[in-house]
Write an enzyme that holds these catalytic residues in place. Structure first.
Site, short mmCIF file in Angstrom:
data_model
loop_
_atom_site.label_atom_id
_atom_site.label_comp_id
_atom_site.label_asym_id
_atom_site.label_seq_id
_atom_site.Cartn_x
_atom_site.Cartn_y
_atom_site.Cartn_z
N HIS A 1 -23.95 31.84 -23.04
CA HIS A 1 -24.64 33.10 -22.73
C HIS A 1 -24.27 34.16 -23.78
O HIS A 1 -25.16 34.89 -24.26
CB HIS A 1 -24.23 33.58 -21.34
CG HIS A 1 -24.77 34.92 -20.98
ND1 HIS A 1 -26.00 35.09 -20.37
CD2 HIS A 1 -24.27 36.17 -21.15
CE1 HIS A 1 -26.22 36.38 -20.18
NE2 HIS A 1 -25.18 37.06 -20.65
N GLU A 2 -23.00 34.26 -24.11
CA GLU A 2 -22.58 35.25 -25.11
C GLU A 2 -23.13 34.93 -26.49
O GLU A 2 -23.47 35.82 -27.26
CB GLU A 2 -21.06 35.36 -25.14
CG GLU A 2 -20.43 35.81 -23.82
CD GLU A 2 -21.06 37.07 -23.26
OE1 GLU A 2 -21.51 37.93 -24.05
OE2 GLU A 2 -21.12 37.21 -22.03
N HIS B 1 -26.50 36.37 -26.86
CA HIS B 1 -26.54 37.77 -27.30
C HIS B 1 -26.39 37.87 -28.81
O HIS B 1 -27.03 38.71 -29.46
CB HIS B 1 -25.41 38.56 -26.63
CG HIS B 1 -25.66 38.85 -25.18
ND1 HIS B 1 -26.85 39.36 -24.71
CD2 HIS B 1 -24.86 38.70 -24.10
CE1 HIS B 1 -26.78 39.52 -23.40
NE2 HIS B 1 -25.59 39.11 -23.00
N HIS C 1 -29.11 39.50 -31.40
CA HIS C 1 -28.75 40.51 -32.40
C HIS C 1 -29.21 40.11 -33.79
O HIS C 1 -29.79 40.91 -34.54
CB HIS C 1 -27.24 40.73 -32.39
CG HIS C 1 -26.78 41.86 -33.24
ND1 HIS C 1 -25.60 41.83 -33.96
CD2 HIS C 1 -27.35 43.07 -33.52
CE1 HIS C 1 -25.46 42.95 -34.63
NE2 HIS C 1 -26.50 43.73 -34.39
#
Length: 236
Positions: free
Chosen positions: A105-106, A109, A113
């Site tokens: 999940h991270e 991100h 980005h």
């Protein structure tokens, strides 16, 4: 706490917050329960969170993003300002369904980005104002309530608080997209198999529910403030 006229001092506008409070309690319970449950269940492939994160980052050309261990429980996050992915020790070192799900999940991100994902860009743009608003708005609101002649300060406080609520609203598509990316990446790379996919979905869906609850609480509180402001204006 904001007080207003009501039956024996009870503030009737508090009723607006009750559904959001209940949802928040439920969401926090779900995320704790699901994370704890699937933190105890190792994946068949036994990859650790850091191995999954490093593999997925490199797969998307993000070799320059370091992975660090962050302090605290459920403290996992991607820092877009410094380009660092931080994982809690239980996620970094763990090979559980919860560990690889949170790690992926991270990474989602980080990919957002790198790809210039618009909702994330908008969230990063308003973050300074939202951070300022969540801590400062109540000062303006409280002073505006206590000193009627300075009622305009309450309006300023409401607008500042509204920026924090806007941040919570924009956060939803960012989080749901990161979770969707995570599940697809975990599955396509074979990090999770069979029923492990269902477990990963439960972990990520429970986490997403906390953001829904935060948004609901913010909207409810904003509506309550507007009602109090309007009522006070009529009573002048």
């Amino acid at each position: 706490m904001l007080y207003s006229r009501g039956f024996y001092g009870f503030d009737p506008t508090m009723i607006i917050l009750l559904p959001a409070i209940i949802l928040t309690i439920y969401a926090q319970s779900k995320v704790k329960t699901n994370f704890a449950k699937y933190l105890r269940k190792s994946t068949q492939k036994s990859y650790t969170g850091v191995q999954v994160a490093r593999t997925l980052l490199d797969q998307h050309g993000l070799h320059n993003i370091p992975i660090e261990i962050s302090k605290g429980h459920l403290s996992d996050h991607y820092d877009p300002g410094n380009g660092i992915l931080r994982l809690s020790s239980e996620v970094y070192q763990g090979n559980s369904i919860a560990s690889v799900s949170v790690a992926a999940h991270e990474v989602g991100h980080a990919i957002q980005h790198a790809n210039g994902y618009i909702p994330l860009s908008l969230r990063n743009m308003i973050f300074p104002l939202a951070s300022f608003g969540s801590s400062t708005a109540w000062i303006f609101i409280a002073v505006g309530l206590m000193v009627p002649s300075l009622g305009g300060l309450m309006d300023i406080g409401i607008w500042i608080f509204g920026a924090a609520v806007a941040f919570q609203i924009i956060t939803l598509p960012v989080e749901f997209n990161a979770s969707s990316r995570a599940l697809q990446l975990l599955d396509s790379n074979g990090f999770i198999v069979g029923d492990e996919i269902k477990g990963a979905k439960k972990v990520l869906n429970a986490a997403a529910l906390t953001y829904v609850a935060a948004m609901a609480s913010g909207i409810a509180q904003l509506l309550r403030l507007i009602l109090i402001r309007n009522r006070n204006s009529r009573e002048k």
